[in-house]
Write a protein that holds these residues in place. Structure first.
Motif, PDB file in Angstrom:
ATOM      1  N   LEU A 118      24.851  22.617  40.685  1.00 47.10           N
ATOM      2  CA  LEU A 118      26.169  22.704  40.059  1.00 47.10           C
ATOM      3  C   LEU A 118      26.476  24.120  39.577  1.00 47.10           C
ATOM      4  CD1 LEU A 118      26.221  19.370  38.038  1.00 47.10           C
ATOM      5  CD2 LEU A 118      27.346  19.881  40.219  1.00 47.10           C
ATOM      6  N   ASP A 119      25.444  24.876  39.215  1.00 47.18           N
ATOM      7  CA  ASP A 119      25.667  26.266  38.785  1.00 47.18           C
ATOM      8  C   ASP A 119      26.284  27.103  39.903  1.00 47.18           C
ATOM      9  OD1 ASP A 119      24.713  25.812  36.236  1.00 47.18           O
ATOM     10  OD2 ASP A 119      22.695  26.541  36.680  1.00 47.18           O
ATOM     11  N   GLU A 120      25.899  26.827  41.143  1.00 47.84           N
ATOM     12  CA  GLU A 120      26.464  27.559  42.283  1.00 47.84           C
ATOM     13  C   GLU A 120      27.971  27.310  42.382  1.00 47.84           C
ATOM     14  OE1 GLU A 120      26.121  27.827  47.153  1.00 47.84           O
ATOM     15  OE2 GLU A 120      24.770  26.494  46.061  1.00 47.84           O
ATOM     16  N   LEU A 121      28.377  26.054  42.304  1.00 48.12           N
ATOM     17  CA  LEU A 121      29.804  25.726  42.354  1.00 48.12           C
ATOM     18  C   LEU A 121      30.529  26.324  41.152  1.00 48.12           C
ATOM     19  CD1 LEU A 121      32.259  24.288  43.536  1.00 48.12           C
ATOM     20  CD2 LEU A 121      31.529  22.228  42.306  1.00 48.12           C
ATOM     21  N   ASN A 122      29.949  26.200  39.972  1.00 45.22           N
ATOM     22  CA  ASN A 122      30.587  26.749  38.770  1.00 45.22           C
ATOM     23  C   ASN A 122      30.751  28.261  38.850  1.00 45.22           C
ATOM     24  OD1 ASN A 122      31.027  24.310  37.477  1.00 45.22           O
ATOM     25  ND2 ASN A 122      28.991  24.309  36.551  1.00 45.22           N
ATOM     26  N   GLN A 123      29.815  28.947  39.495  1.00 52.51           N
ATOM     27  CA  GLN A 123      29.933  30.399  39.652  1.00 52.51           C
ATOM     28  C   GLN A 123      31.106  30.764  40.559  1.00 52.51           C
ATOM     29  OE1 GLN A 123      28.100  32.815  37.941  1.00 52.51           O
ATOM     30  NE2 GLN A 123      29.820  33.994  38.728  1.00 52.51           N
ATOM     31  N   TYR A 124      31.270  30.015  41.657  1.00 51.52           N
ATOM     32  CA  TYR A 124      32.437  30.246  42.518  1.00 51.52           C
ATOM     33  C   TYR A 124      33.726  30.051  41.731  1.00 51.52           C
ATOM     34  CZ  TYR A 124      29.921  30.628  46.953  1.00 51.52           C
ATOM     35  OH  TYR A 124      29.126  31.067  47.981  1.00 51.52           O
ATOM     36  N   ALA A 142      34.208  30.301  38.508  1.00 51.26           N
ATOM     37  CA  ALA A 142      34.341  31.389  37.536  1.00 51.26           C
ATOM     38  C   ALA A 142      34.801  32.682  38.196  1.00 51.26           C
ATOM     39  CB  ALA A 142      33.019  31.607  36.812  1.00 51.26           C
ATOM     40  N   ASP A 143      34.453  32.860  39.481  1.00 51.02           N
ATOM     41  CA  ASP A 143      34.852  34.058  40.222  1.00 51.02           C
ATOM     42  C   ASP A 143      36.250  33.950  40.826  1.00 51.02           C
ATOM     43  OD1 ASP A 143      32.433  35.257  39.631  1.00 51.02           O
ATOM     44  OD2 ASP A 143      31.505  34.750  41.552  1.00 51.02           O
ATOM     45  N   GLY A 144      36.974  32.883  40.514  1.00 55.61           N
ATOM     46  CA  GLY A 144      38.356  32.761  40.963  1.00 55.61           C
ATOM     47  C   GLY A 144      38.577  31.885  42.180  1.00 55.61           C
ATOM     48  N   TRP A 145      37.527  31.277  42.721  1.00 55.52           N
ATOM     49  CA  TRP A 145      37.678  30.367  43.850  1.00 55.52           C
ATOM     50  C   TRP A 145      38.276  29.062  43.347  1.00 55.52           C
ATOM     51  CZ3 TRP A 145      35.916  31.361  48.961  1.00 55.52           C
ATOM     52  CH2 TRP A 145      35.285  32.600  49.130  1.00 55.52           C
ATOM     53  N   LYS A 146      38.997  28.369  44.206  1.00 61.44           N
ATOM     54  CA  LYS A 146      39.618  27.080  43.878  1.00 61.44           C
ATOM     55  C   LYS A 146      39.117  26.022  44.850  1.00 61.44           C
ATOM     56  CE  LYS A 146      43.152  28.922  41.304  1.00 61.44           C
ATOM     57  NZ  LYS A 146      42.574  29.343  40.083  1.00 61.44           N
ATOM     58  N   VAL A 147      38.908  24.810  44.349  1.00 59.43           N
ATOM     59  CA  VAL A 147      38.514  23.693  45.201  1.00 59.43           C
ATOM     60  C   VAL A 147      39.754  23.215  45.956  1.00 59.43           C
ATOM     61  CG1 VAL A 147      37.650  21.324  45.244  1.00 59.43           C
ATOM     62  CG2 VAL A 147      36.633  22.990  43.687  1.00 59.43           C
ATOM     63  N   VAL A 205      35.911  25.413  49.104  1.00 59.59           N
ATOM     64  CA  VAL A 205      36.556  26.306  48.123  1.00 59.59           C
ATOM     65  C   VAL A 205      37.300  27.400  48.868  1.00 59.59           C
ATOM     66  CG1 VAL A 205      34.953  25.823  46.231  1.00 59.59           C
ATOM     67  CG2 VAL A 205      34.432  27.654  47.824  1.00 59.59           C
ATOM     68  N   GLU A 206      38.309  27.950  48.217  1.00 60.25           N
ATOM     69  CA  GLU A 206      39.175  28.946  48.844  1.00 60.25           C
ATOM     70  C   GLU A 206      39.488  30.030  47.830  1.00 60.25           C
ATOM     71  OE1 GLU A 206      42.690  27.957  51.594  1.00 60.25           O
ATOM     72  OE2 GLU A 206      43.514  27.982  49.557  1.00 60.25           O
TER      73      GLU A 206
END
Length: 52
Positions: free
Chosen positions: A17-23, A25-30, A50-51
């Motif tokens: 989940l940390d990997e997804l949360n990092q994306y 936090a970096d501005g990626w959107k699901v 993610v995009e």
């Protein structure tokens, strides 16, 4: 740009989940999410696109 991530959750300590949360936090959107399962274990799996 899009990326596909397979998010897994086995236990509180065995997950990514940390990997997804990092994306996120970096501005990626699901943009989409699909549950995945093979019925052979207790893991929760999900294909997340993610995009940015």
């Amino acid at each position: 740009m899009q990326k596909a991530i397979i998010v897994y959750f086995l236990t509180e300590k065995k997950n990514n989940l940390d990997e997804l949360n990092q994306y996120l936090a970096d501005g990626w959107k699901v943009v989409s999410q699909r549950a995945m399962s093979n019925g052979g274990n207790n893991a929760s799996l999900s294909l997340v696109i993610v995009e940015k």
